[in-house]
Motif scaffolding. Structure first.
Motif, PDB file in Angstrom:
ATOM      1  N   LEU A   7       0.888  -1.084   0.026  1.00 54.30           N
ATOM      2  CA  LEU A   7      -0.035  -0.171   0.142  1.00 54.30           C
ATOM      3  C   LEU A   7       0.735   1.386  -0.011  1.00 54.30           C
ATOM      4  O   LEU A   7       0.591   2.064  -0.611  1.00 54.30           O
ATOM      5  CB  LEU A   7      -1.070   0.241   1.305  1.00 54.30           C
ATOM      6  N   GLY A   8       1.815   1.298   0.849  1.00 52.53           N
ATOM      7  CA  GLY A   8       2.628   2.432   0.950  1.00 52.53           C
ATOM      8  C   GLY A   8       3.546   2.685  -0.221  1.00 52.53           C
ATOM      9  O   GLY A   8       3.605   3.606  -0.944  1.00 52.53           O
ATOM     10  N   ALA A   9       4.200   1.403  -0.844  1.00 47.54           N
ATOM     11  CA  ALA A   9       5.017   1.445  -2.045  1.00 47.54           C
ATOM     12  C   ALA A   9       4.188   1.748  -3.240  1.00 47.54           C
ATOM     13  O   ALA A   9       4.623   2.316  -4.250  1.00 47.54           O
ATOM     14  CB  ALA A   9       5.629   0.180  -2.005  1.00 47.54           C
ATOM     15  N   GLY A  10       2.759   1.651  -3.245  1.00 42.99           N
ATOM     16  CA  GLY A  10       1.808   1.753  -4.216  1.00 42.99           C
ATOM     17  C   GLY A  10       1.529   3.025  -4.665  1.00 42.99           C
ATOM     18  O   GLY A  10       0.723   3.475  -5.309  1.00 42.99           O
ATOM     19  N   GLY A  11       1.677   3.917  -3.359  1.00 37.93           N
ATOM     20  CA  GLY A  11       1.076   5.377  -3.661  1.00 37.93           C
ATOM     21  C   GLY A  11       0.374   5.948  -2.414  1.00 37.93           C
ATOM     22  O   GLY A  11      -0.012   6.879  -2.349  1.00 37.93           O
ATOM     23  N   CYS A  12      -0.045   5.027  -1.280  1.00 34.90           N
ATOM     24  CA  CYS A  12      -0.853   5.677  -0.232  1.00 34.90           C
ATOM     25  C   CYS A  12      -0.163   6.479   0.608  1.00 34.90           C
ATOM     26  O   CYS A  12       0.968   5.837   1.138  1.00 34.90           O
ATOM     27  CB  CYS A  12      -1.397   4.242   0.421  1.00 34.90           C
ATOM     28  N   GLY A  13      -0.507   7.703   0.549  1.00 37.22           N
ATOM     29  CA  GLY A  13       0.566   8.476   1.524  1.00 37.22           C
ATOM     30  C   GLY A  13       0.210   8.084   3.022  1.00 37.22           C
ATOM     31  O   GLY A  13       1.104   8.429   3.846  1.00 37.22           O
ATOM     32  N   GLN A  14      -0.884   7.544   3.301  1.00 37.88           N
ATOM     33  CA  GLN A  14      -1.105   7.232   4.858  1.00 37.88           C
ATOM     34  C   GLN A  14      -1.715   5.779   4.898  1.00 37.88           C
ATOM     35  O   GLN A  14      -2.533   5.673   3.862  1.00 37.88           O
ATOM     36  CB  GLN A  14      -2.238   8.074   5.710  1.00 37.88           C
ATOM     37  N   VAL A  15      -1.170   5.012   5.577  1.00 36.66           N
ATOM     38  CA  VAL A  15      -1.569   3.498   5.851  1.00 36.66           C
ATOM     39  C   VAL A  15      -2.382   3.351   7.091  1.00 36.66           C
ATOM     40  O   VAL A  15      -1.477   3.489   8.258  1.00 36.66           O
ATOM     41  CB  VAL A  15      -0.509   2.601   5.093  1.00 36.66           C
ATOM     42  N   PHE A  16      -3.647   2.937   7.207  1.00 36.48           N
ATOM     43  CA  PHE A  16      -4.226   2.577   8.535  1.00 36.48           C
ATOM     44  C   PHE A  16      -4.428   1.083   8.604  1.00 36.48           C
ATOM     45  O   PHE A  16      -4.880   0.734   7.495  1.00 36.48           O
ATOM     46  CB  PHE A  16      -5.436   3.401   8.702  1.00 36.48           C
ATOM     47  N   VAL A  17      -3.880   0.383   9.371  1.00 37.13           N
ATOM     48  CA  VAL A  17      -4.030  -0.820   9.634  1.00 37.13           C
ATOM     49  C   VAL A  17      -5.157  -1.262  10.824  1.00 37.13           C
ATOM     50  O   VAL A  17      -5.024  -0.880  11.830  1.00 37.13           O
ATOM     51  CB  VAL A  17      -2.760  -1.790  10.067  1.00 37.13           C
ATOM     52  N   SER A  73      -1.675  -8.226  -3.642  1.00 39.51           N
ATOM     53  CA  SER A  73      -1.502  -7.887  -5.051  1.00 39.51           C
ATOM     54  C   SER A  73      -0.313  -7.117  -5.462  1.00 39.51           C
ATOM     55  O   SER A  73      -0.146  -6.928  -6.658  1.00 39.51           O
ATOM     56  CB  SER A  73      -2.708  -7.225  -5.643  1.00 39.51           C
ATOM     57  N   GLY A  74       0.045  -6.553  -4.555  1.00 36.97           N
ATOM     58  CA  GLY A  74       1.437  -5.859  -4.849  1.00 36.97           C
ATOM     59  C   GLY A  74       1.190  -4.477  -5.202  1.00 36.97           C
ATOM     60  O   GLY A  74       0.282  -3.743  -5.571  1.00 36.97           O
ATOM     61  N   PRO A  75       2.407  -3.604  -4.972  1.00 40.53           N
ATOM     62  CA  PRO A  75       2.135  -2.132  -5.129  1.00 40.53           C
ATOM     63  C   PRO A  75       2.135  -1.729  -6.518  1.00 40.53           C
ATOM     64  O   PRO A  75       1.371  -0.398  -6.593  1.00 40.53           O
ATOM     65  CB  PRO A  75       3.786  -1.745  -4.721  1.00 40.53           C
ATOM     66  N   ILE A  76       2.270  -2.383  -7.586  1.00 42.43           N
ATOM     67  CA  ILE A  76       1.944  -2.056  -8.863  1.00 42.43           C
ATOM     68  C   ILE A  76       0.558  -1.908  -9.177  1.00 42.43           C
ATOM     69  O   ILE A  76      -0.235  -1.104  -9.629  1.00 42.43           O
ATOM     70  CB  ILE A  76       2.498  -2.864  -9.879  1.00 42.43           C
ATOM     71  N   ALA A  77      -0.278  -2.759  -8.544  1.00 48.41           N
ATOM     72  CA  ALA A  77      -1.745  -2.908  -8.624  1.00 48.41           C
ATOM     73  C   ALA A  77      -2.214  -1.774  -7.935  1.00 48.41           C
ATOM     74  O   ALA A  77      -3.135  -1.172  -8.341  1.00 48.41           O
ATOM     75  CB  ALA A  77      -2.219  -4.371  -8.390  1.00 48.41           C
ATOM     76  N   VAL A  78      -1.738  -1.410  -6.587  1.00 44.14           N
ATOM     77  CA  VAL A  78      -2.309  -0.296  -5.846  1.00 44.14           C
ATOM     78  C   VAL A  78      -1.958   0.836  -6.596  1.00 44.14           C
ATOM     79  O   VAL A  78      -2.917   1.778  -6.689  1.00 44.14           O
ATOM     80  CB  VAL A  78      -1.434  -0.255  -4.593  1.00 44.14           C
ATOM     81  N   SER A  79      -0.786   0.966  -7.234  1.00 39.25           N
ATOM     82  CA  SER A  79      -0.709   2.272  -7.915  1.00 39.25           C
ATOM     83  C   SER A  79      -1.376   2.377  -9.394  1.00 39.25           C
ATOM     84  O   SER A  79      -1.967   3.538  -9.267  1.00 39.25           O
ATOM     85  CB  SER A  79       0.844   2.181  -8.523  1.00 39.25           C
ATOM     86  N   ARG A  80      -1.660   1.201  -9.703  1.00 41.84           N
ATOM     87  CA  ARG A  80      -2.646   1.452 -10.978  1.00 41.84           C
ATOM     88  C   ARG A  80      -4.003   1.865 -10.704  1.00 41.84           C
ATOM     89  O   ARG A  80      -4.809   2.685 -11.239  1.00 41.84           O
ATOM     90  CB  ARG A  80      -2.728   0.082 -11.689  1.00 41.84           C
ATOM     91  N   VAL A  81      -4.546   1.087  -9.419  1.00 48.15           N
ATOM     92  CA  VAL A  81      -5.908   1.521  -9.062  1.00 48.15           C
ATOM     93  C   VAL A  81      -5.932   3.058  -8.536  1.00 48.15           C
ATOM     94  O   VAL A  81      -6.867   3.730  -9.082  1.00 48.15           O
ATOM     95  CB  VAL A  81      -6.391   0.535  -7.835  1.00 48.15           C
ATOM     96  N   ILE A  82      -5.032   3.684  -7.637  1.00 47.59           N
ATOM     97  CA  ILE A  82      -4.920   4.814  -7.404  1.00 47.59           C
ATOM     98  C   ILE A  82      -4.820   5.937  -8.653  1.00 47.59           C
ATOM     99  O   ILE A  82      -5.639   6.749  -8.780  1.00 47.59           O
ATOM    100  CB  ILE A  82      -3.612   5.252  -6.552  1.00 47.59           C
ATOM    101  N   ASP A  83      -4.035   5.329  -9.658  1.00 45.35           N
ATOM    102  CA  ASP A  83      -3.894   6.187 -10.942  1.00 45.35           C
ATOM    103  C   ASP A  83      -5.441   6.434 -11.817  1.00 45.35           C
ATOM    104  O   ASP A  83      -5.627   7.289 -12.402  1.00 45.35           O
ATOM    105  CB  ASP A  83      -2.545   5.832 -11.688  1.00 45.35           C
ATOM    106  N   ALA A  84      -5.897   5.286 -11.815  1.00 48.55           N
ATOM    107  CA  ALA A  84      -7.133   5.218 -12.535  1.00 48.55           C
ATOM    108  C   ALA A  84      -8.109   5.815 -11.842  1.00 48.55           C
ATOM    109  O   ALA A  84      -9.090   6.797 -12.406  1.00 48.55           O
ATOM    110  CB  ALA A  84      -7.662   3.704 -12.561  1.00 48.55           C
ATOM    111  N   ALA A  85      -8.286   6.034 -10.524  1.00 45.56           N
ATOM    112  CA  ALA A  85      -8.995   6.843  -9.724  1.00 45.56           C
ATOM    113  C   ALA A  85      -8.895   8.240  -9.716  1.00 45.56           C
ATOM    114  O   ALA A  85      -9.766   9.245  -9.925  1.00 45.56           O
ATOM    115  CB  ALA A  85      -9.218   6.606  -8.011  1.00 45.56           C
TER     116      ALA A  85
END
Length: 152
Positions: A7-17, A73-85
């Motif tokens: 999540l962090g590597a994929g672009g989430c500025g803050q991660v809440f667990v 799913s890995g940081p690339i999937a996180v990044s793609r979803v954030i970018d698409a949003a």
């Protein structure tokens, strides 16, 4: 730890667990841990508590959801979803693997209260996603692997 790191590597500025069943360490430098004693009620109880926490922080433009007990799913999937949003407040984006909706899921800020209200009325987060499936933008991540689908 892998999901939090993704999540962090994929672009989430803050991660809440959100933790409940047991307390495990999360990286102090990249995340904030929320202890949710109501975890035993359901996954939706945890989701509601986590989304309410995010909703209390109006500077956030949206939220990426990833259950920690599902395959990463890995940081690339996180990044793609954030970018698409694209920071659009009404957006719902989901990673898709071979056409199957999976995680991570991005909810724009305008969607968060809707999901909280539905879950407060006894409806599930999954039902919300099904009822709004025409609004969901699927982001193809097939080339990244094929994590098993989870309930979200």
């Amino acid at each position: 730890m892998a999901a939090v790191s993704s999540l962090g590597a994929g672009g989430c500025g803050q991660v809440f667990v959100a933790l409940g069943a047991r307390i495990v360490p999360a990286p102090d430098t990249t995340s904030t841990t929320l202890y949710l004693p109501e975890w035993y009620n359901s996954l939706d109880a945890c989701s509601t508590a986590a989304l309410t926490f995010v909703d209390d922080h109006p500077a956030l433009t949206g939220v990426v959801l990833q259950t920690l007990d599902s395959p990463d799913s890995g940081p690339i999937a996180v990044s793609r979803v954030i970018d698409a949003a694209g920071d659009h407040p009404g957006t719902i984006c989901r990673a898709a693997f071979a056409g199957r909706a999976a995680q991570p899921i991005y909810l724009g800020a305008d969607r968060i209260r809707e999901v909280i209200a539905d879950m407060g009325a006894g409806l599930s987060a999954v039902r919300y996603l099904i009822e709004h499936r025409d609004d969901v933008l699927l982001v193809d991540c097939t080339d990244l692997g094929n994590p098993a689908d989870s309930v979200l």
